[in-house]
Design a protein around this motif. Sequence first.
Motif, short mmCIF file in Angstrom:
data_model
loop_
_atom_site.label_atom_id
_atom_site.label_comp_id
_atom_site.label_asym_id
_atom_site.label_seq_id
_atom_site.Cartn_x
_atom_site.Cartn_y
_atom_site.Cartn_z
N THR A 13 2.40 0.85 -6.33
CA THR A 13 2.87 2.12 -5.79
C THR A 13 3.55 2.89 -6.90
O THR A 13 3.67 2.42 -8.03
CB THR A 13 3.87 1.91 -4.63
OG1 THR A 13 5.09 1.38 -5.16
CG2 THR A 13 3.30 0.98 -3.57
N SER A 14 4.04 4.08 -6.57
CA SER A 14 4.74 4.88 -7.56
C SER A 14 6.09 4.27 -7.94
O SER A 14 6.66 4.63 -8.96
CB SER A 14 4.95 6.30 -7.04
OG SER A 14 5.64 6.25 -5.80
N GLU A 15 6.58 3.33 -7.16
CA GLU A 15 7.89 2.72 -7.43
C GLU A 15 7.83 1.23 -7.76
O GLU A 15 8.68 0.73 -8.49
CB GLU A 15 8.80 2.91 -6.21
CG GLU A 15 9.05 4.36 -5.89
CD GLU A 15 9.75 4.54 -4.55
OE1 GLU A 15 10.07 3.52 -3.90
OE2 GLU A 15 9.95 5.69 -4.15
N LEU A 16 6.85 0.50 -7.21
CA LEU A 16 6.81 -0.96 -7.36
C LEU A 16 5.43 -1.46 -7.74
O LEU A 16 4.40 -0.89 -7.36
CB LEU A 16 7.21 -1.65 -6.06
CG LEU A 16 8.64 -1.54 -5.60
CD1 LEU A 16 8.79 -2.14 -4.21
CD2 LEU A 16 9.57 -2.25 -6.57
N PHE A 17 5.44 -2.58 -8.47
CA PHE A 17 4.24 -3.38 -8.72
C PHE A 17 4.51 -4.72 -8.06
O PHE A 17 5.40 -5.46 -8.47
CB PHE A 17 3.99 -3.54 -10.22
CG PHE A 17 2.76 -4.33 -10.54
CD1 PHE A 17 1.51 -3.73 -10.53
CD2 PHE A 17 2.85 -5.66 -10.86
CE1 PHE A 17 0.37 -4.46 -10.82
CE2 PHE A 17 1.72 -6.40 -11.16
CZ PHE A 17 0.47 -5.80 -11.15
N VAL A 18 3.76 -5.04 -7.00
CA VAL A 18 4.01 -6.26 -6.23
C VAL A 18 2.79 -7.16 -6.32
O VAL A 18 1.67 -6.74 -6.00
CB VAL A 18 4.29 -5.93 -4.75
CG1 VAL A 18 4.55 -7.20 -3.95
CG2 VAL A 18 5.46 -4.96 -4.63
N VAL A 19 3.01 -8.40 -6.77
CA VAL A 19 1.95 -9.40 -6.81
C VAL A 19 2.15 -10.31 -5.61
O VAL A 19 3.18 -10.97 -5.50
CB VAL A 19 1.99 -10.20 -8.13
CG1 VAL A 19 0.88 -11.23 -8.15
CG2 VAL A 19 1.88 -9.27 -9.32
N ARG A 20 1.19 -10.30 -4.70
CA ARG A 20 1.31 -11.08 -3.47
C ARG A 20 0.83 -12.51 -3.65
O ARG A 20 1.45 -13.44 -3.20
CB ARG A 20 0.47 -10.44 -2.36
CG ARG A 20 0.97 -9.10 -1.94
CD ARG A 20 0.04 -8.59 -0.87
NE ARG A 20 0.48 -7.29 -0.38
CZ ARG A 20 -0.27 -6.53 0.39
NH1 ARG A 20 -1.48 -6.92 0.74
NH2 ARG A 20 0.18 -5.38 0.80
#
Length: 148
Positions: A13-20
């Motif tokens: 996203t514009s705020e976070l990089f999330v690795v699930r």
Amino acid sequence: MRIYYRGPDAVVTSELFVVRRGSPPGRFVIRDLRDVGIAPGPPDGVRLSVVVPPAAAATLVAAAAVSAAGGVLVGVVIAVSAAGAGLACAVVRQHRPRRWELRATYRDREVILYTSTDARVFHQVSRALRRALENERPPYADREAAAA
């Protein structure tokens, strides 16, 4: 909040990089990422160094035992078979999928953000992260500063 990529293994996203899923899972704030780059990782799968030494030792023991018993031809067959097995292991190693890694500095610490052997998905994730990083940069105060 703008979404650049949403998949089963990662969200950008514009705020976070999330690795699930995958190695390593985590959440990274986009504005705290620096020096993001792509690097090839070691291929996945069985390492040749794990397979070859036991196979070579077993071959030598078997060849010595058969030669001592008088079966020179059988010893040669065993040695040739072991060489063929070693060649097969080398071919398998060359055809393992390459693992790609996204690496960065996150809050003054070197991290691996994302890894994948699927080139298409990896490049989609890396392109989304690149877009998020580009949009995070503050705009120039004026046109003269941009031209300088």
